[in-house]
Design an enzyme around this catalytic site. Sequence first.
Site, PDB file in Angstrom:
ATOM      1  N   TYR A 153       0.838  -1.208   0.000  1.00 49.86           N
ATOM      2  CA  TYR A 153       0.000   0.000   0.000  1.00 49.86           C
ATOM      3  C   TYR A 153       0.870   1.253   0.000  1.00 49.86           C
ATOM      4  O   TYR A 153       0.598   2.216  -0.704  1.00 49.86           O
ATOM      5  CB  TYR A 153      -0.908  -0.013   1.230  1.00 49.86           C
ATOM      6  CG  TYR A 153      -1.986   1.041   1.159  1.00 49.86           C
ATOM      7  CD1 TYR A 153      -3.244   0.721   0.655  1.00 49.86           C
ATOM      8  CD2 TYR A 153      -1.750   2.338   1.584  1.00 49.86           C
ATOM      9  CE1 TYR A 153      -4.236   1.681   0.572  1.00 49.86           C
ATOM     10  CE2 TYR A 153      -2.735   3.310   1.496  1.00 49.86           C
ATOM     11  CZ  TYR A 153      -3.983   2.984   0.999  1.00 49.86           C
ATOM     12  OH  TYR A 153      -4.956   3.940   0.908  1.00 49.86           O
ATOM     13  N   PHE A 156      -7.735  19.058 -25.377  1.00 52.15           N
ATOM     14  CA  PHE A 156      -8.442  17.798 -25.595  1.00 52.15           C
ATOM     15  C   PHE A 156      -9.764  17.884 -24.814  1.00 52.15           C
ATOM     16  O   PHE A 156      -9.866  18.648 -23.848  1.00 52.15           O
ATOM     17  CB  PHE A 156      -7.582  16.619 -25.116  1.00 52.15           C
ATOM     18  CG  PHE A 156      -8.297  15.307 -25.273  1.00 52.15           C
ATOM     19  CD1 PHE A 156      -8.563  14.805 -26.539  1.00 52.15           C
ATOM     20  CD2 PHE A 156      -8.744  14.604 -24.169  1.00 52.15           C
ATOM     21  CE1 PHE A 156      -9.266  13.614 -26.685  1.00 52.15           C
ATOM     22  CE2 PHE A 156      -9.439  13.411 -24.313  1.00 52.15           C
ATOM     23  CZ  PHE A 156      -9.703  12.920 -25.574  1.00 52.15           C
ATOM     24  N   ASP A 157     -10.768  17.081 -25.224  1.00 53.41           N
ATOM     25  CA  ASP A 157     -12.122  17.191 -24.630  1.00 53.41           C
ATOM     26  C   ASP A 157     -12.127  17.133 -23.106  1.00 53.41           C
ATOM     27  O   ASP A 157     -12.796  17.926 -22.456  1.00 53.41           O
ATOM     28  CB  ASP A 157     -13.079  16.065 -25.039  1.00 53.41           C
ATOM     29  CG  ASP A 157     -12.867  15.525 -26.415  1.00 53.41           C
ATOM     30  OD1 ASP A 157     -11.932  15.964 -27.102  1.00 53.41           O
ATOM     31  OD2 ASP A 157     -13.638  14.640 -26.793  1.00 53.41           O
ATOM     32  N   ASP A 194       0.463  18.961 -21.663  1.00 58.46           N
ATOM     33  CA  ASP A 194      -0.412  17.790 -21.711  1.00 58.46           C
ATOM     34  C   ASP A 194       0.291  16.846 -22.687  1.00 58.46           C
ATOM     35  O   ASP A 194       0.196  16.996 -23.904  1.00 58.46           O
ATOM     36  CB  ASP A 194      -1.796  18.219 -22.230  1.00 58.46           C
ATOM     37  CG  ASP A 194      -2.725  17.038 -22.445  1.00 58.46           C
ATOM     38  OD1 ASP A 194      -2.301  15.876 -22.249  1.00 58.46           O
ATOM     39  OD2 ASP A 194      -3.893  17.271 -22.836  1.00 58.46           O
ATOM     40  N   ALA A 215       0.451  13.501 -23.551  1.00 65.99           N
ATOM     41  CA  ALA A 215       0.017  12.124 -23.821  1.00 65.99           C
ATOM     42  C   ALA A 215       0.850  11.460 -24.926  1.00 65.99           C
ATOM     43  O   ALA A 215       1.174  10.283 -24.849  1.00 65.99           O
ATOM     44  CB  ALA A 215      -1.465  12.105 -24.201  1.00 65.99           C
ATOM     45  N   LYS A 231      -1.264   6.168 -23.652  1.00 65.81           N
ATOM     46  CA  LYS A 231      -0.759   6.385 -25.010  1.00 65.81           C
ATOM     47  C   LYS A 231       0.735   6.047 -25.017  1.00 65.81           C
ATOM     48  O   LYS A 231       1.106   4.890 -25.116  1.00 65.81           O
ATOM     49  CB  LYS A 231      -1.028   7.825 -25.453  1.00 65.81           C
ATOM     50  CG  LYS A 231      -2.477   8.085 -25.827  1.00 65.81           C
ATOM     51  CD  LYS A 231      -3.335   8.366 -24.632  1.00 65.81           C
ATOM     52  CE  LYS A 231      -4.697   8.901 -24.980  1.00 65.81           C
ATOM     53  NZ  LYS A 231      -5.543   9.065 -23.793  1.00 65.81           N
ATOM     54  N   HIS A 242     -22.363  12.096 -27.883  1.00 62.79           N
ATOM     55  CA  HIS A 242     -21.865  11.133 -28.876  1.00 62.79           C
ATOM     56  C   HIS A 242     -21.620   9.743 -28.305  1.00 62.79           C
ATOM     57  O   HIS A 242     -21.641   8.767 -29.025  1.00 62.79           O
ATOM     58  CB  HIS A 242     -20.594  11.661 -29.549  1.00 62.79           C
ATOM     59  CG  HIS A 242     -19.491  11.967 -28.582  1.00 62.79           C
ATOM     60  ND1 HIS A 242     -19.510  13.076 -27.765  1.00 62.79           N
ATOM     61  CD2 HIS A 242     -18.356  11.304 -28.285  1.00 62.79           C
ATOM     62  CE1 HIS A 242     -18.419  13.081 -27.029  1.00 62.79           C
ATOM     63  NE2 HIS A 242     -17.697  12.016 -27.317  1.00 62.79           N
TER      64      HIS A 242
END
Length: 461
Positions: free
Chosen positions: A71, A123-124, A214, A216, A257, A448
Amino acid sequence: MRTVIEPFRVKVVEPIRPTDREERRAALEGAGWNLFGLDAQDVLIDLLTDSGTGAMSSEQWAALMRGDESYAGSASFHRFESVVRDLTGFEHVIPTHQGRAAERILFGEIVRPGDVVPNNRHFDTTRANVEYQRAEARDLIPPAARELSAELPFKGDLDVDALEATIAEVGRDRIPCVTITITDNSGGGQPVSLANVRAVREVCDRHDLPLFLDAARFAENAWFITQREAGQEGREPREVARELFRLADGCWISLKKDGLANIGGVLAIDDPDLAERCRAMLILTEGFPTYGGLAGRDLEALAQGLLEVTDPAYLTYRVRTAEYLAELAWDAGIPTVRPPGGHAVYLDARGLLPHIPPHAYPAQALACELYLTGGVRGVEVGTLMFGRPQPDGPDEPATHDLVRLALPRRTYTQSHVDYVGEVLAEVAGRADELRGLRIVSQPAMLRHFTAKLEPLADRAA
Ligand code: F0G
């Protein structure tokens, strides 16, 4: 030039199941003409996303066995931390279960209502996490790079003049940080140049603003820099990636990614006070700081993946695959975002299907037809995703209607990609027969994912 081959051989196989058009039609009808509603078993080639869908290497699988599931103070965390520190240079390494958890924690600490967060293009989930703090997520892509077909080497570059103008307009006190997405996923997987990140850093220094990446797809971005930027030829992509990170004050990375694993994220920053506050939130919502929502074995797989991803042989193959798929689309007469991105090819459905107006979702029509014709699943990035429903009348259209074909890492072979090319050619050959769709039911937000649709009876809307 010789064929760029997959720089690996296959050790484990996972069968994929061919279906016929009839079965696929029944599956799609059952899913309300929404590809998110399909069972993955009914998909032959799944290009829905490159996120968490790649194959791990034998070294990663071996590393899983070393996972220390303690842990607190797990040895796996320390391995992960040391790889991330060495790569990014940031002192504080905070694991999260995926990228958006890092976004939520970081923005929860630094973004206040009424703030403005500049980015080349959010990004969204990044946008949603900024807006959740009741702040504005502002995209600063230069006008020339917004043209789908403009062949520019660094279409992800942030417009530095627009950044200066934003700072002048809203004042630095309402800008908690400047952010850059590498590569620009929403813009087609387009890279950001090293020169641009340096220029943004200079602006941030002048106004005493922190800069966050960001990151990714940091390895793909670094590779594009070595291939396209003057003076960067021949450099090791890992060195370029290090330089990119060291120009920033911190980063968050969706490790699904370029972490080459199926789950994981990280927030890495220099500021010790901010790190302490973020760790407190991490404990509240993700887990103890030495695992942050991940198993010890995930941390091991990620540590190894982060070492493998900057291999030039891998990146050559990776970027060539997207380019090869784009060439097949062009041969079939399908326009795409140009140049192709690092992780995906974005088909221009409005260009291919001029007879279907945006409010009849041409990209959804194309994505559905690719599935019906060959069991290939892509994702609509257009009016279904970004259009705004109007109380009486058709949706306000999105700026573009695209189908993203994202390539999972190290998963499909060249013949799989050839097959996708054949499906593209078949569908393009009867493009004028494709019909639009209408929405039957939709949720209030992020429609969507779960909207139900049906095909329109006649050709146009
Ligand atoms: N930032 C970028 C640039 C992304 O592409 C993603 C995810 C995230 C942040 C969020 O990370 O999914 O780990 O929480 N992109 C996926 C995609 C979902 O399909 O492009 P996450």
